[in-house]
Motif scaffolding. Structure first.
Motif, PDB file in Angstrom:
ATOM      1  N   SER A 144       0.824  -1.216   0.000  1.00 60.16           N
ATOM      2  CA  SER A 144       0.000   0.000   0.000  1.00 60.16           C
ATOM      3  C   SER A 144       0.856   1.262   0.000  1.00 60.16           C
ATOM      4  O   SER A 144       1.823   1.364   0.744  1.00 60.16           O
ATOM      5  CB  SER A 144      -0.879   0.027   1.254  1.00 60.16           C
ATOM      6  N   LEU A 145       0.480   2.203  -0.875  1.00 63.37           N
ATOM      7  CA  LEU A 145       1.177   3.493  -0.923  1.00 63.37           C
ATOM      8  C   LEU A 145       0.123   4.581  -0.786  1.00 63.37           C
ATOM      9  O   LEU A 145      -0.963   4.485  -1.367  1.00 63.37           O
ATOM     10  CB  LEU A 145       1.882   3.664  -2.276  1.00 63.37           C
ATOM     11  N   SER A 146       0.441   5.636  -0.031  1.00 66.76           N
ATOM     12  CA  SER A 146      -0.503   6.752   0.058  1.00 66.76           C
ATOM     13  C   SER A 146      -0.467   7.541  -1.249  1.00 66.76           C
ATOM     14  O   SER A 146      -1.446   8.133  -1.664  1.00 66.76           O
ATOM     15  CB  SER A 146      -0.124   7.655   1.222  1.00 66.76           C
ATOM     16  N   SER A 147       0.716   7.518  -1.893  1.00 68.80           N
ATOM     17  CA  SER A 147       0.867   8.208  -3.164  1.00 68.80           C
ATOM     18  C   SER A 147       1.914   7.482  -3.981  1.00 68.80           C
ATOM     19  O   SER A 147       2.863   6.920  -3.430  1.00 68.80           O
ATOM     20  CB  SER A 147       1.320   9.641  -2.909  1.00 68.80           C
ATOM     21  N   SER A 193       5.604   8.334  -3.468  1.00 67.99           N
ATOM     22  CA  SER A 193       6.407   7.801  -2.359  1.00 67.99           C
ATOM     23  C   SER A 193       7.379   6.725  -2.859  1.00 67.99           C
ATOM     24  O   SER A 193       8.297   6.340  -2.151  1.00 67.99           O
ATOM     25  CB  SER A 193       5.529   7.263  -1.235  1.00 67.99           C
ATOM     26  N   ASP A 238      -5.117  -0.423  -8.366  1.00 68.72           N
ATOM     27  CA  ASP A 238      -5.057  -0.764  -6.949  1.00 68.72           C
ATOM     28  C   ASP A 238      -5.469  -2.223  -6.745  1.00 68.72           C
ATOM     29  O   ASP A 238      -5.734  -2.941  -7.713  1.00 68.72           O
ATOM     30  CB  ASP A 238      -5.913   0.206  -6.118  1.00 68.72           C
ATOM     31  N   THR A 253       6.503  15.943  -4.543  1.00 71.04           N
ATOM     32  CA  THR A 253       5.724  15.371  -3.437  1.00 71.04           C
ATOM     33  C   THR A 253       4.315  15.949  -3.488  1.00 71.04           C
ATOM     34  O   THR A 253       3.901  16.698  -2.611  1.00 71.04           O
ATOM     35  CB  THR A 253       6.388  15.663  -2.085  1.00 71.04           C
ATOM     36  N   ALA A 281       2.056  14.270  -2.989  1.00 69.49           N
ATOM     37  CA  ALA A 281       1.389  13.515  -1.937  1.00 69.49           C
ATOM     38  C   ALA A 281       1.035  14.436  -0.776  1.00 69.49           C
ATOM     39  O   ALA A 281       0.093  14.180  -0.034  1.00 69.49           O
ATOM     40  CB  ALA A 281       2.306  12.413  -1.449  1.00 69.49           C
ATOM     41  N   LYS A 291      -2.364  15.552  -0.211  1.00 67.28           N
ATOM     42  CA  LYS A 291      -3.306  14.555   0.298  1.00 67.28           C
ATOM     43  C   LYS A 291      -4.320  14.133  -0.775  1.00 67.28           C
ATOM     44  O   LYS A 291      -5.503  14.005  -0.523  1.00 67.28           O
ATOM     45  CB  LYS A 291      -4.067  15.068   1.532  1.00 67.28           C
ATOM     46  N   SER A 298      -5.831  11.334  -3.143  1.00 62.58           N
ATOM     47  CA  SER A 298      -5.871   9.872  -3.063  1.00 62.58           C
ATOM     48  C   SER A 298      -5.251   9.286  -4.322  1.00 62.58           C
ATOM     49  O   SER A 298      -5.140   9.959  -5.352  1.00 62.58           O
ATOM     50  CB  SER A 298      -7.308   9.385  -2.909  1.00 62.58           C
ATOM     51  N   LEU A 299      -4.899   8.003  -4.249  1.00 62.43           N
ATOM     52  CA  LEU A 299      -4.266   7.320  -5.391  1.00 62.43           C
ATOM     53  C   LEU A 299      -5.111   7.421  -6.646  1.00 62.43           C
ATOM     54  O   LEU A 299      -4.600   7.544  -7.747  1.00 62.43           O
ATOM     55  CB  LEU A 299      -4.074   5.838  -5.050  1.00 62.43           C
ATOM     56  N   GLU A 301      -4.687  11.065  -8.191  1.00 61.11           N
ATOM     57  CA  GLU A 301      -3.374  11.695  -8.387  1.00 61.11           C
ATOM     58  C   GLU A 301      -2.892  11.496  -9.825  1.00 61.11           C
ATOM     59  O   GLU A 301      -3.030  10.421 -10.398  1.00 61.11           O
ATOM     60  CB  GLU A 301      -2.420  11.072  -7.371  1.00 61.11           C
TER      61      GLU A 301
END
Length: 1030
Positions: A152-155, A158, A200, A666, A668, A671, A673-674, A677
């Motif tokens: 899992s990646l927040s962005s 990362s 995802d 960044t 990310a 904030k 979401s995947l 983005e």
């Protein structure tokens, strides 16, 4: 809960199967592995043939825990009994249990070379390297899937800052912050790959894969459509050779025209039966090399060859080859178990791979696998096949070649570390040898023939595969053929050296990409040891810097200037004294900082690692600008730059402004979401190239280089005033060369150097290295070429301006080196009175003294070389004949001249010392007297006369005569005379009684008594002797 899968995913998989192109899925999320089952299911529905095989690669943990395995056993039992309800079973467990999965650790990835799979799963993204990416993806056949699992990646950004396992090797004490430039470029390149989807773990496609919006199903090719030109040619070829045996049946198995031609070339060499051909087959992955070799081997069996040996890094690499040998046998109507048997390996390491095929149809024939290092087993061989030759070290491949038919097959675009070493070095040598033998008259019968075949059409997947072009662009693989042409060759003085900004170079901008591809093309063309991992090192290693040597820039034309030279530099050193002492006491060297650690180990010196230096990792020159001085000029400019000679003084004086922290993409932080983005290349980038005058240099104490020792390379660095301090005693397993490290001290105010020596602080270490190298020439470097040994030693051989006063105290140690007897033998040899074997024991002693500059004797280069070969390397004359191409008599003549010069010098300084120590017999020397015989006689006569005179004078002394005086007895005297009648008797004697003193009488009596005793003794002795005689 069931959920409908996005139709575009199914469309991509089906399109791939129809066009025989591969597709790639990046699945992000902790439950990503559950989607593997769905993707595999969709693939097996689309593929007409049997269930696709799966390759699952991982770092160290598969995470299929033991209870799952127990459940899997239960499921298997239920399935066998028919009691299984598919609705209730865990689909993933079912998928794992139904087989067809090959598990492979990343570190064992060599095992899968040469194999083909329908689906490849890559987990543990942080362990991936470009090498592994290329190896694993290229095993997938057309229509197959590549699935990359990410946690899992927040962005997605990362990934840029993700710490990769390989970064651990790039960090050093002074450079600890690795950057993720490669990952950034990797992610941006995925967005441009049409066959790649990022989604995802619920199979929702992410915005970065925007190209998927327009995907449409591909229509199925109808059979009525005309064949392509290449396919038509292949069909014609098959028809032409239909009736030829064994060529016809084997050609029918070929899939492309290239492969068909390769098989014909191989079979020509086989049917020639002279066993003097070497055929090299070069191609990228998936072009059918192993298949062509397999078919050719079955043709060799049909042609009656008895002993065929096959070698590859591992027998598992030969899976396809042996498969096609069997297919060839089927085409030639050989029956398994009746005509031939296949023997599997019992070695658990080889996982039951085929290692031997025994054939009995005509007579006993064998196809046997041997390991590459077992070349001594090749005694009765008629045909040797080397598959995956690029993955075998070059010296090993050379040792396998011999007076038999040899087929080599290799990948060219450097997936393996040595791919280019084979093509650059070995094949070049083979080609030169065959050309030389073709020119000579006898060679047409005795020399070896060399042929090279290249395959370009892919078989594993259809041509135009988007994954292939994406991978080649990402890893700069297929660029050896696309080296840019140089418009003109300006003088090196007009060109300039620039610093390359790596952030901009790896930003995936169009111009940056073109520049990167050109730089990598120079790397691949001029270096034999390339691998895709070099790209990762260039991008992410914190201590590495890139410089390019460019031609004059034409402002009017909007195009990139020509690159003549690329230099990669790694900053090293600045290691604390504490770390150096710890490293020495542990006997362990950390990664990086090659030169400081090696120096510290070699000289047990803990101060040197604290100095800062630069190591030139690579210097690659454009192939059409070789040996024109571009590399030399670039090295000189780099040295001057680090010495601070290129930067204007005003700039140096200004204190460096604190660098702004490195800005990464960044988004990310916003904030997002995947699923929302969107990622694009950065726009706020500094210029790609910076002139050296505009950049402040690091303060360095030295520049060093580490390279494989060859004569040309060593002379190049020697010319630039670099001196060696280390040569590895064990040759490299890849190239067979010794590792050499050279150093050049820079002008720096920090270090006080003793003396005005050109080597500065490095002087004493260099002298120590030379002494050690001189001693090692007799053992570890005994086989080293004499020219190379002479270049490394760089001895002083011209002493014409020598002053005797500075003879380094040689006289003091003379008696320890040679004895007087040694000197005698040396003299005998120089006078041609003894054979040279008589003084062979002295030559090493004299040679060591000479090369330490203790014997100031001027020799010619040829004389010094002969002295080095005999004295230091302990070589015999016949060996020197082969090396120097001189006649035996010439060598011995040079040798005696050397020893004559040595003898002359030694005799001159030591003859007195030797004379004093030699034991000598006393000789009677016959020399004429200074006085003649007459003079001598006269002198003797005079002496006698003088003696007599002196005696007479003594006798006439009145005192002496007084004792004979007749006192108070004149009357008696007269009486005596009268008694004679007054006449003196005829005897002239008159006797008168003496009247001496009583004392005198007494003394006389004693004397007479003693003399009487003596007489008696003598008489007694004579009597006794008479008695004894009687």
């Amino acid at each position: 809960m069931r959920k409908k899968v996005d139709e575009r995913i199914r469309t991509l998989i089906e399109n791939g199967v129809k066009t025989r192109h591969r597709s790639m899925f990046i699945v992000i999320g902790d439950k990503s592995r559950d989607q593997i089952v769905n993707l595999h299911y969709m693939l097996s529905k689309s593929v007409v043939k049997s269930r696709p095989t799966v390759l699952w690669c991982y770092k160290d943990k598969l995470e299929l825990s033991s209870h799952k395995k127990k459940r899997a056993k239960q499921i298997k039992k239920y399935m066998q009994r028919g009691l299984l309800d598919p609705e209730r079973a865990d689909p993933f467990s079912l998928f794992v249990e139904t087989g067809g999965i090959t598990y492979c650790l990343y570190k064992d990835s060599e095992r899968i070379l040469g194999n083909t799979f329908g689906m490849c799963i890559l987990q543990d993204f942080e362990a991936l390297t470009p090498n592994l990416l290329a190896r694993t993806i290229e095993t997938v056949e057309g229509g197959g899937l590549i699935v990359l699992l990410l946690r899992s990646l927040s962005s997605l950004t990362s990934l840029y800052t993700m710490v990769m396992d390989v970064h651990e090797r790039f960090r050093t004490e002074s450079h600890s912050q690795a950057s993720g430039r490669f990952n950034e470029r990797f992610l941006l390149s995925l967005a441009s790959c049409k066959a790649c989807v990022i989604m995802d773990d619920e199979l929702n496609i992410l915005p970065i894969s925007s190209h998927m919006k327009s995907i449409t199903p591909v229509p199925v090719k109808e059979d009525s459509e005309g064949l392509l030109e290449a396919e038509q040619d292949l069909k014609n070829l098959k028809e032409q050779l239909h009736d030829d045996f064994p060529v016809g049946p084997l050609i029918r198995k070929c899939c492309t025209l290239d492969q068909g031609k390769a098989v014909i070339t191989f079979l020509d060499a086989i049917l020639d039966k002279t066993l003097r051909s070497t055929v090299a087959l070069l191609a990228s992955r998936g072009r059918g090399k192993s298949a062509a070799l397999g078919l050719s081997i079955s043709g060799a069996i049909a042609a009656g060859y008895s002993n065929i040996f096959v070698t590859a890094p591992s027998p598992e690499n030969l899976k396809t080859l042996f498969e096609f040998v069997c297919k060839g046998f089927d085409a030639l109507e050989y029956k398994e178990h009746l005509d031939y048997d296949v023997v599997k390996s019992a070695n658990p390491e080889f996982k039951r791979a085929t290692v031997r095929i025994n054939i009995y149809k005509q007579h006993r024939q064998t196809i046997q696998y041997i390991q590459p290092h077992e070349h001594e087993k090749l005694s009765q061989v008629e045909l040797l096949v080397v598959d995956e030759a690029a993955a075998i070290p070059l010296p090993v491949v050379k040792s396998l070649l011999g007076p038999y038919l040899v087929f080599l097959s290799s990948t060219v675009n450097g997936y393996e570390g040595t791919g280019r070493s084979l093509s650059l070095k070995l094949l070049q040598q083979l080609e030169e040898q065959s050309q030389m033998s073709a020119k000579s008259v006898e060679g047409s019968l005795s020399g070896r023939l060399f042929k090279k075949i290249e395959l370009s059409e892919s078989i594993r997947y259809a041509s135009g595969d988007p994954i292939e072009s994406w991978l080649h662009a990402l890893l700069c693989l297929d660029i050896a053929n696309s080296i840019p042409n140089i418009t003109r060759l300006p003088p090196p003085g007009e060109c300039d050296l620039y610093y390359v900004n790596r952030d901009t170079l790896f930003s995936y901008h169009k111009d940056s990409e073109l520049f990167l591809q050109r730089m990598m093309a120079l790397y691949v063309a001029s270096h034999y040891k390339n691998s895709p991992n070099d790209l990762l090192l260039m991008a992410d290693a914190p201590a590495h810097h890139l410089f390019v040597f460019l031609g004059p820039v034409d402002e009017s034309k909007n195009q990139l200037p020509d690159i003549f030279c690329v230099i990669q530099v790694c900053l090293e050193g600045q290691i604390s004294r504490k770390s150096a002492i710890k490293s020495l006491s542990d006997g362990h060297q950390p990664f990086g900082d090659q030169i400081p650690w090696k120096f510290c180990e070699q000289f047990q010196d803990t101060v040197f690692p604290s100095l800062s230096g630069a190591r030139i990792v690579r210097i690659a020159t454009h192939p059409s600008a070789m040996r024109l001085g571009y590399g030399s000029t670039a090295v000189e400019l780099l040295t001057r730059y680090f010495e601070g000679q290129l930067t204007p003084i005003s700039e140096v004086d200004v204190e460096n402004a604190p660098e702004s922290p490195h800005v990464r993409v960044t988004e990310a932080a916003e904030k997002v979401s995947l699923l929302e983005e969107n990622i694009k290349p950065r726009t706020d980038l500094p210029p790609l190239l910076l002139h050296l005058r505009e950049r402040r240099p690091e303060k360095l104490h030295y520049i060093g280089v580490s390279f494989g020792l060859t004569l040309d390379l060593f002379r190049f660095w020697r010319k630039h005033k670099f001196a060696p301090f280390y040569i590895g005693q064990i040759p490299s397993t890849v190239t067979g060369e010794h590792t050499c490290m050279v150093l050049k001290p820079l002008n720096n105010d920090d270090i006080e150097a003793s003396g005005s020596d050109q080597w500065g602080f490095f002087g004493p270490f260099y002298q120590d290295f030379r002494q050690r190298f001189t001693r090692l020439l007799g053992c570890s470097f005994r086989a080293m070429e004499y020219k190379l040994a002479m270049s490394v030693l760089d001895p002083k051989i011209n002493f014409t301006e020598f002053e005797p006063a500075t003879s380094n105290g040689f006289l003091k140690s003379f008696s320890e080196i040679l004895t007087p007897y040694d000197m005698k033998r040396l003299e005998a040899y120089t006078n041609n009175l003894a054979d040279f074997h008589m003084i062979l024991d002295l030559v090493p002693i004299l040679a060591h003294q000479y090369f330490r500059e203790k014997l100031p004797v001027t020799l010619s280069y040829a004389q010094a070389s002969v002295l080095l070969c005999i004295g230091l390397q302990n070589q015999n004359v016949s060996h020197i004949e082969g090396e120097t191409k001189l006649e035996r008599q010439q060598i011995l003549s040079l040798f005696i001249k050397v020893l004559k010069k040595f003898y002359k010098y030694l005799y001159g300084i030591a003859s007195k010392e030797i004379d004093s120590t030699l034991p000598r017999l006393k000789e009677i020397v016959m020399e004429p007297h200074t006085i003649s015989v007459d003079e001598d006689l006269n002198e003797a006569a005079k002496e006698v006369k003088d003696g007599m005179k002196a005696k007479m004078d003594g006798m006439l002394n009145p005192e002496l005569l007084q004792q004979f005086a007749i006192l108070d007895r004149e009357a008696d005297f007269e009486n005596a005379l009268q008694n004679g009648g007054g006449k003196i008797p005829s005897s002239g004697l008159v006797s008168v009684k003496s009247s001496g003193n009583k004392v005198e009488k007494h003394a006389k009596q004693k004397e007479s008594h003693k003399s009487g005793k003596k007489r008696n003794k003598e008489d007694g002795g004579s009597k006794s002797s008479k008695k004894r005689k009687s």
